[in-house]
Design a protein around this motif. Structure first.
Motif, PDB file in Angstrom:
ATOM      1  N   MET A 157     -10.283 100.907  52.772  1.00 30.77           N
ATOM      2  CA  MET A 157     -11.035 101.615  51.656  1.00 30.77           C
ATOM      3  C   MET A 157     -12.281 102.442  52.201  1.00 30.77           C
ATOM      4  SD  MET A 157     -10.396 100.837  48.415  1.00 30.77           S
ATOM      5  CE  MET A 157      -8.741 100.643  48.091  1.00 30.77           C
ATOM      6  N   HIS A 158     -12.283 103.380  51.375  1.00 31.11           N
ATOM      7  CA  HIS A 158     -13.726 104.129  51.880  1.00 31.11           C
ATOM      8  C   HIS A 158     -13.877 105.205  50.654  1.00 31.11           C
ATOM      9  CE1 HIS A 158     -10.153 106.610  52.790  1.00 31.11           C
ATOM     10  NE2 HIS A 158     -10.835 107.721  52.344  1.00 31.11           N
ATOM     11  N   THR A 159     -15.071 105.963  51.086  1.00 29.14           N
ATOM     12  CA  THR A 159     -15.099 107.325  50.149  1.00 29.14           C
ATOM     13  C   THR A 159     -15.281 108.235  51.069  1.00 29.14           C
ATOM     14  OG1 THR A 159     -17.514 107.272  50.419  1.00 29.14           O
ATOM     15  CG2 THR A 159     -16.512 106.266  48.378  1.00 29.14           C
ATOM     16  N   ASP A 160     -14.882 109.739  50.695  1.00 26.76           N
ATOM     17  CA  ASP A 160     -14.818 110.850  51.643  1.00 26.76           C
ATOM     18  C   ASP A 160     -16.093 111.688  51.963  1.00 26.76           C
ATOM     19  OD1 ASP A 160     -12.063 110.035  51.488  1.00 26.76           O
ATOM     20  OD2 ASP A 160     -11.661 111.585  50.029  1.00 26.76           O
ATOM     21  N   ASP A 161     -15.912 112.206  52.976  1.00 25.46           N
ATOM     22  CA  ASP A 161     -17.169 113.329  53.154  1.00 25.46           C
ATOM     23  C   ASP A 161     -16.763 114.557  52.401  1.00 25.46           C
ATOM     24  OD1 ASP A 161     -19.513 114.470  53.608  1.00 25.46           O
ATOM     25  OD2 ASP A 161     -18.992 114.771  55.620  1.00 25.46           O
ATOM     26  N   ARG A 212     -13.842 105.290  45.438  1.00 29.86           N
ATOM     27  CA  ARG A 212     -13.354 104.594  46.631  1.00 29.86           C
ATOM     28  C   ARG A 212     -12.072 104.439  46.409  1.00 29.86           C
ATOM     29  NH1 ARG A 212     -14.848  99.020  49.439  1.00 29.86           N
ATOM     30  NH2 ARG A 212     -17.052  99.874  49.856  1.00 29.86           N
ATOM     31  N   HIS A 213     -11.284 104.778  47.727  1.00 34.01           N
ATOM     32  CA  HIS A 213      -9.858 104.302  47.838  1.00 34.01           C
ATOM     33  C   HIS A 213      -9.266 104.305  49.265  1.00 34.01           C
ATOM     34  CE1 HIS A 213     -11.168 108.587  49.045  1.00 34.01           C
ATOM     35  NE2 HIS A 213     -10.054 108.619  49.700  1.00 34.01           N
ATOM     36  N   GLY A 214      -8.132 103.843  49.159  1.00 30.05           N
ATOM     37  CA  GLY A 214      -7.391 103.606  50.556  1.00 30.05           C
ATOM     38  C   GLY A 214      -5.930 103.537  50.796  1.00 30.05           C
TER      39      GLY A 214
HETATM   40 FE   LIG Z   1     -10.125 109.498  51.725  1.00 31.86          FE
END
Ligand SMILES: [Fe+2]
Ligand SMILES: O=C(O)CCC(=O)C(=O)O
Length: 324
Positions: A157-161, A212-214
Motif C-alpha cells: 500500500m502506498h501513495t504515488d509521487d 492510497r492503493h496497492g
Molecule cells: Fe502506485
C-alpha cells in the motif's frame, strides 16, 4: 579524426545506444496511431476537448475512473519492445524502490511519445475528473511494473509521487493481482477499504497520486502495466497543495487490514503478521503521525511486540500514541 566506434559508444546514453536496436521504431514516434488507440479512447478524448465527460468513462469508485485506452495490438507491440530492450543487455534503472522488475520507459526513448499521449488524450480527461490537480501537466514519470509469483508478487500500500496517475494493464494472462484502493492521504479514512479494481488488458485506471492503493499478490501468470505519473508543477507550488499536504486528520478508528502498509505504517504488525520480507521493508515507518492516531492505536502498538518505530523493534514502553 573520429574515435573508434567502441569509444564513441561509451559516451552515448543507453537511450541513444538503443536507437538502432528498436524493434518497432513507429512506437517512438507516436502512440496515437489508428490501430493502437481504441475508438472509445478517441471518443473520450474528443468529448473531453469539447468539455464534457464521455459516458465510456466508468466511475469505479470515489476518485477512481477507467476507460478503454489501448488496443490489444498496441499492448502486444509495446511489451515486445520492452522485452527487446531487456534482451539488449543495456542498463535498466528500476522505476522505484518497490519494483525490482520494472523499467522506466522514458529512459528507453519513449518520453516524447508519452508526452504526446499525455497532452492530447490524458490531460483533457484528467482536467474534467480532477480539475484542481490538472490545470496543466508539464512532466511525467512513466514506467512498467511487473508482477510474478516468484519475483515481485504484489505491491505494498502506498501513495504515488504523482498528481494524477494513469495506469494501463498490458496483458491478460494472470489471475489475482487486483488493485486495492483505500482513502485519500491525510484524511480520516485514508486506511479504510474503498474498492478492489480488476485490471483488464488495454484499460486504463485513473486516480489521484494521494489515493492510497496497492497491488494484491498475483496468483498465477504475470501482469505488466504501464504507469504514467503526471506532474503539474504549478499545482505543487500552490498554497492549497501545501495546505493539503500538511493536513493529517485523526483516523476514523482502526484501519482495514486490506489498507495497511508494511513500509509506512507503525501499527502494521498489529493487523497483519510481519514476514521477513515485510520486516526488511519496514524502514522508519511513520504513519499515522502522532497527532492523527485513532483512539485505540496506543493499545494496538503495545499489543504488537514487533511493531517497528524508527527502524528498530520498539520496546514495550515506547508507545508513540498514548494508550488510553
Ligand atoms: Fe502506485
Ligand atoms: O500494479 C498496479 O496496478 C499499480 C502499480 C502502482 O501503483 C505503482 O507502481 O505506483
Amino acid at each position: 579524426k573520429q574515435p573508434p566506434p567502441s569509444a564513441r559508444n561509451a559516451t552515448l546514453t543507453p537511450e541513444e545506444r538503443y536507437v538502432p536496436l528498436r524493434r518497432e521504431p513507429k512506437l517512438f514516434e507516436s502512440l496515437l496511431r489508428d490501430e493502437w488507440l481504441t475508438s472509445e479512447a478517441r471518443a473520450v478524448a474528443a468529448a473531453a476537448w469539447e468539455g464534457y465527460l464521455h459516458d465510456a468513462v466508468v466511475r469505479e469508485s470515489s476518485g477512481v475512473y477507467s476507460f478503454e485506452l489501448f488496443s490489444k495490438a498496441f499492448c502486444e507491440t509495446f511489451l515486445r519492445e520492452v522485452d527487446n530492450y531487456d534482451a539488449s543487455g543495456l542498463p535498466v534503472r528500476r522505476p522505484n524502490s518497490m519494483n525490482n522488475y520494472g523499467l522506466i520507459v522514458n529512459e528507453i526513448g519513449m518520453r516524447d511519445a508519452i508526452t504526446q499521449l499525455q497532452q492530447e488524450i490524458l490531460w483533457p480527461v484528467a482536467r474534467l475528473l480532477f480539475p484542481l490537480q490538472s490545470t496543466r501537466f508539464d512532466a511525467h514519470h512513466s514506467f512498467i511494473v511487473r508482477y510474478k509469483e516468484d519475483e515481485d508478487p504484489g505491491l505494498d500500500m502506498h501513495t504515488d509521487d504523482s498528481d494524477v496517475t494513469f495506469n494501463v494493464c498490458l496483458n491478460s494472462n494472470f489471475t489475482g493481482a487486483g488493485l486495492t484502493f483505500c482513502g485519500d492521504a491525510g484524511t480520516s479514512r485514508h486506511r479504510k477499504l474503498a474498492f478492489r479494481y480488476r485490471h483488464e488488458m488495454g484499460r486504463v485506471v485513473v486516480h489521484l497520486g494521494t489515493k492510497r492503493h496497492g497491488a494484491d499478490d498475483i496468483e498465477s501468470g504475470e501482469r505488466r502495466n504501464l504507469i504514467i505519473w503526471n506532474h503539474n508543477h504549478r499545482w505543487r507550488a500552490s498554497r492549497t497543495y501545501r495546505r493539503l499536504r500538511e493536513r493529517y486528520a485523526t483516523e476514523a478508528g482502526e484501519p482495514d487490514t486490506e489498507c495497511v502498509s508494511y513500509t509506512h505504517d507503525r501499527d502494521y504488525g498489529a493487523f497483519k503478521p510481519h514476514t521477513d520480507r515485510t520486516r526488511e521493508h519496514a524502514n522508519r515507518p511513520w504513519c499515522p503521525p502522532e497527532q492523527a492516531c485513532y483512539d485505540t492505536m496506543g493499545e494496538r502498538l503495545l499489543e504488537d511486540e514487533y511493531s517497528y518505530y524508527g527502524g528498530r523493534p520498539r520496546r514495550r514502553s515506547q508507545g508513540m500514541c498514548p494508550a488510553t
